[in-house]
Each structure stands twice: as C-alpha cells, then as structure tokens.
Scaffold this motif. Sequence first.
Motif, PDB file in Angstrom:
ATOM      1  N   GLU A  16       0.863  -1.076  -0.063  1.00 44.77           N
ATOM      2  CA  GLU A  16      -0.082  -0.010   0.193  1.00 44.77           C
ATOM      3  C   GLU A  16       0.950   1.245   0.039  1.00 44.77           C
ATOM      4  O   GLU A  16       1.836   1.433   0.887  1.00 44.77           O
ATOM      5  CB  GLU A  16      -0.902   0.025   1.060  1.00 44.77           C
ATOM      6  CG  GLU A  16      -1.943   1.079   1.400  1.00 44.77           C
ATOM      7  CD  GLU A  16      -2.741   1.249   2.733  1.00 44.77           C
ATOM      8  OE1 GLU A  16      -3.329   1.981   2.759  1.00 44.77           O
ATOM      9  OE2 GLU A  16      -2.322   0.506   3.623  1.00 44.77           O
ATOM     10  N   HIS A  56      -7.779   5.143   7.206  1.00 43.16           N
ATOM     11  CA  HIS A  56      -8.674   4.770   6.225  1.00 43.16           C
ATOM     12  C   HIS A  56     -10.095   5.114   6.488  1.00 43.16           C
ATOM     13  O   HIS A  56     -10.515   5.121   7.966  1.00 43.16           O
ATOM     14  CB  HIS A  56      -8.729   3.388   5.662  1.00 43.16           C
ATOM     15  CG  HIS A  56      -7.224   2.644   5.395  1.00 43.16           C
ATOM     16  ND1 HIS A  56      -6.485   2.982   4.037  1.00 43.16           N
ATOM     17  CD2 HIS A  56      -6.231   2.319   6.244  1.00 43.16           C
ATOM     18  CE1 HIS A  56      -5.269   2.671   4.173  1.00 43.16           C
ATOM     19  NE2 HIS A  56      -5.214   2.099   5.518  1.00 43.16           N
ATOM     20  N   GLU A  60     -13.744   3.484   1.739  1.00 45.66           N
ATOM     21  CA  GLU A  60     -12.495   3.188   0.880  1.00 45.66           C
ATOM     22  C   GLU A  60     -12.055   1.877   0.661  1.00 45.66           C
ATOM     23  O   GLU A  60     -12.408   1.005   1.334  1.00 45.66           O
ATOM     24  CB  GLU A  60     -11.343   4.036   1.537  1.00 45.66           C
ATOM     25  CG  GLU A  60     -11.608   5.693   1.615  1.00 45.66           C
ATOM     26  CD  GLU A  60     -10.325   6.267   2.418  1.00 45.66           C
ATOM     27  OE1 GLU A  60     -10.396   7.372   2.245  1.00 45.66           O
ATOM     28  OE2 GLU A  60      -9.575   5.594   2.804  1.00 45.66           O
ATOM     29  N   GLN A  95     -13.454   6.065  10.995  1.00 45.55           N
ATOM     30  CA  GLN A  95     -12.118   5.834  10.411  1.00 45.55           C
ATOM     31  C   GLN A  95     -11.323   4.642  10.850  1.00 45.55           C
ATOM     32  O   GLN A  95     -11.404   4.299  12.294  1.00 45.55           O
ATOM     33  CB  GLN A  95     -11.065   7.105  11.128  1.00 45.55           C
ATOM     34  CG  GLN A  95     -11.512   8.146  10.244  1.00 45.55           C
ATOM     35  CD  GLN A  95     -10.407   9.498  10.522  1.00 45.55           C
ATOM     36  OE1 GLN A  95      -9.729   9.416  11.512  1.00 45.55           O
ATOM     37  NE2 GLN A  95     -10.401  10.512   9.740  1.00 45.55           N
TER      38      GLN A  95
END
Length: 101
Positions: A16, A56, A60, A95
């Motif tokens: 990532e 994140h 997403e 989140q």
Amino acid sequence: MGNQQYEHATDDVVEETGAYTCEAGITKTLNKGDKFPSCPESSVVTYWKHAEGHHHNSGEPVTESGTYIDEDGDELELAEGGTFPNCPKADTPTQWRHAGN
C-alpha cells in the motif's frame, strides 16, 4: 518478526502506497510494488510500520490485508479488495487504522 508494532521488514514488498516509519524513527513515503529499504540512517536491515496518523475511511477500498481497528476500538480482519466498513457497533462512517499502530 521483531517488535510486534512493526508490520514489515526490509525487502518485503510494499502492498500500500503511503508513509512508513522505520525502527530509527525515520519516515519515508513508499510506493506499492517497491521493497521496504534498509534503515535510511544506518543502512542496516530494519522493520517498518505505517506512520502515525495513517488511516482509512469507511467506504474506501482495502489495499492491504490485515487487522484494523476503528475509532472506538472495534477490530476486524479485512482482506485486500474489500471495502472499509462502517462502525460495527453504530453502523456509522468511521476511520480505521492498522492495529498495533
């Protein structure tokens, strides 16, 4: 692996794109497909973790499989290719961050 909060070692493939911090505390932006480098300070093999503040949002895409924790402490195993869910308790957007950070 070394310290449990560090998820990646030198020569692991970056799954990532993002900011990562090595054991010496140096933060670098690394791109998906690259290999984690040796320590930028000492040039020795080291371990890396996602930099502080890396998170994140619900909705997403999950780009790296692993254990994630939301804002109120719920932990989930999420697989690459999935989507970050809403909070499991409140079903509201939240989140997520990598567990152990």
